[in-house]
Structures are given as C-alpha cells and as structure tokens.
Motif scaffolding. Sequence first.
Motif, short mmCIF file in Angstrom:
data_model
loop_
_atom_site.label_atom_id
_atom_site.label_comp_id
_atom_site.label_asym_id
_atom_site.label_seq_id
_atom_site.Cartn_x
_atom_site.Cartn_y
_atom_site.Cartn_z
N GLY A 106 0.81 -1.21 0.00
CA GLY A 106 0.00 0.00 0.00
C GLY A 106 0.85 1.26 0.00
N LEU A 107 0.19 2.39 -0.20
CA LEU A 107 0.89 3.66 -0.30
C LEU A 107 1.54 4.06 1.01
CD1 LEU A 107 1.56 6.11 -2.07
CD2 LEU A 107 -0.58 7.15 -1.32
N ARG A 108 0.80 3.91 2.11
CA ARG A 108 1.37 4.32 3.40
C ARG A 108 2.64 3.55 3.72
NH1 ARG A 108 -0.90 3.42 9.52
NH2 ARG A 108 1.03 4.09 10.51
N GLN A 109 2.61 2.24 3.50
CA GLN A 109 3.78 1.42 3.81
C GLN A 109 4.98 1.83 2.96
OE1 GLN A 109 0.72 0.42 3.36
NE2 GLN A 109 0.16 -1.36 4.63
N LEU A 110 4.73 2.21 1.70
CA LEU A 110 5.81 2.66 0.83
C LEU A 110 6.38 3.99 1.33
CD1 LEU A 110 5.82 2.61 -3.04
CD2 LEU A 110 6.60 4.62 -1.82
N LEU A 111 5.50 4.92 1.67
CA LEU A 111 5.95 6.24 2.11
C LEU A 111 6.71 6.19 3.43
CD1 LEU A 111 2.82 8.44 1.25
CD2 LEU A 111 4.91 8.14 -0.09
N GLU A 112 6.39 5.21 4.28
CA GLU A 112 7.00 5.13 5.60
C GLU A 112 8.13 4.10 5.68
OE1 GLU A 112 3.79 4.48 8.31
OE2 GLU A 112 2.91 6.45 7.95
N ALA A 113 8.48 3.50 4.54
CA ALA A 113 9.57 2.51 4.53
C ALA A 113 10.90 3.17 4.86
CB ALA A 113 9.63 1.83 3.17
N ASP A 114 11.78 2.42 5.54
CA ASP A 114 13.11 2.97 5.81
C ASP A 114 13.96 2.89 4.54
OD1 ASP A 114 14.08 0.32 5.57
OD2 ASP A 114 14.06 0.00 7.72
N GLN A 115 15.13 3.49 4.61
CA GLN A 115 15.96 3.62 3.41
C GLN A 115 16.33 2.26 2.82
OE1 GLN A 115 19.38 6.13 3.89
NE2 GLN A 115 20.19 5.68 1.86
N ALA A 116 16.71 1.33 3.67
CA ALA A 116 17.14 0.02 3.17
C ALA A 116 16.00 -0.69 2.44
CB ALA A 116 17.65 -0.84 4.33
N ARG A 117 14.82 -0.68 3.03
CA ARG A 117 13.67 -1.36 2.42
C ARG A 117 13.27 -0.65 1.13
NH1 ARG A 117 10.71 -3.70 -0.14
NH2 ARG A 117 8.62 -4.50 0.30
N PHE A 118 13.24 0.66 1.15
CA PHE A 118 12.83 1.45 -0.01
C PHE A 118 13.77 1.20 -1.19
CE2 PHE A 118 12.68 5.29 -2.61
CZ PHE A 118 11.33 5.59 -2.68
N CYS A 119 15.06 1.30 -0.92
CA CYS A 119 16.04 1.23 -2.00
C CYS A 119 16.24 -0.19 -2.54
CB CYS A 119 17.38 1.79 -1.52
SG CYS A 119 17.32 3.55 -1.12
N PHE A 158 14.74 8.08 -2.67
CA PHE A 158 14.45 8.09 -1.23
C PHE A 158 14.64 9.50 -0.67
CE2 PHE A 158 15.67 7.65 3.26
CZ PHE A 158 14.59 6.92 3.74
N ALA A 159 15.73 10.16 -1.06
CA ALA A 159 15.97 11.53 -0.59
C ALA A 159 14.88 12.47 -1.09
CB ALA A 159 17.34 12.00 -1.06
N GLN A 160 14.48 12.29 -2.34
CA GLN A 160 13.42 13.13 -2.92
C GLN A 160 12.10 12.93 -2.17
OE1 GLN A 160 12.95 12.57 -7.15
NE2 GLN A 160 10.95 13.56 -7.18
N LEU A 161 11.79 11.68 -1.83
CA LEU A 161 10.55 11.39 -1.11
C LEU A 161 10.58 12.00 0.29
CD1 LEU A 161 7.85 9.93 -0.78
CD2 LEU A 161 9.13 7.90 -0.07
#
Length: 224
Positions: free
Chosen positions: A56-69, A79-82
Amino acid sequence: MGINHWPEGERPREKLLVMGPQALSDAELLAIFLRVGVAGRSAVDLARDLLAAFGGLRQLLEADQARFCAEHGLGTAKFAQLQATLELSRRHLASQLARGNALTSPALVRHYLSSQMRHLDHEEFAVLFLDTQHRIIRYESLFRGTLDSASVYPREVAKRALELGAGAVILAHNHPSGVAEPSDADRRITDRLSQALALFDVRILDHFVVGDGEVISFAERGWL
C-alpha cells in the motif's frame, strides 16, 4: 506502450492538471513522483508493482531507506526526494496552523499530528504550545518511550509551558499498535497534567491519541 503514447486524458500528469490531484489514483500520483518506469514497464506499471510489493501507499511512504532502495526502480536519490517531499508537507501543515487559531481548525490539527506521529514505531508524547489567543507557539516532542509506554512528567511540561509563555496546550501521543483507543493510563496522566498546569493558569484544550488512520480527541469524548 509508453505513457507518452497514451491518450492525453489518461496521462497522469495531464489528468492532474485538468482534474486536480484528488482525481488520481495512488498509482497515478506515485507515477508522477517516479517520472519514469523501467525496461518494459511504464511509470504507472512500476507504481502499481511497488504498491503491491509494499502493501500500500502508506507502507511505501513510511519505509526505511534500506527497504525502499531494495526495490527495482527506486534508489537513494528517490528516497531523498521522497523524504524532502514528506517534510515539505509537514512544514506546510505547520505553517497553516501557525497562521490561525488552533481551535478553529480541528481537522488541520488532527492532520498535522497524524503526519508527525503516525509512522513512529515507538511511543512519543508531544505538546502543541499555544498563546492566550490559541495560536501556535511551538510543537515539541517531549517524551519518548518504548513500543507500549512513555514516561510523562507533568513538572517538565509545566516548566516548558512557562518558558514559552504558553496560555494553553494541546497534548498528543501515539499508539504504535495502531489502535487509537485511549487507555486508563492515558486518562490518568491527562488528569495529572491538567492539575499541574492549572497551577500556572495554563489550560489543556485537548489531548489527541494518534493511531493507524484514526485520531481520537479527549475533548470530543467529554473528558476535558
């Protein structure tokens, strides 16, 4: 087929400009943020893949750097832009609150507190300090706890209110469990704070408990 070859009314960016951002789906909004897709996948396709991968969107927006990248199509620059975009949103909400009376914007107060606390994996206790006209002086997180509790000291809250010249406060804390329903302990500490602050003519206007998608008001429950 790339997005540039789609009918103009179906392209996320053009659709936003004509109909406004509220008309777009989560995937379409995310596609505008991503700007480009990956080999064989348009930005919208990639956005849908990412929403499914994160849940979902919330989980993506709140993911830490390692998970996101770790996801294909993302990286440290995205990640920096977000993070910059999210912080701009929080500061915009803060500036809207600062310009007006907190009591005339209960929905804005809820939204602001949710943006500050909903994503935390630990409990925090924060205070919105207000002047005598109920305008925002400052938001401060004063106490940090574990996953299920935070030690709150009325004397420290009163001391900070006096330092800032506050005439009233709005209390807030989050429940990392996601369940916003106030506990008996929440009500007891509110009573203790109310008694301590009353000694200095500082009034508690409300106490909000922030959960997963819900923010509960003590004032609306008739507890203040």
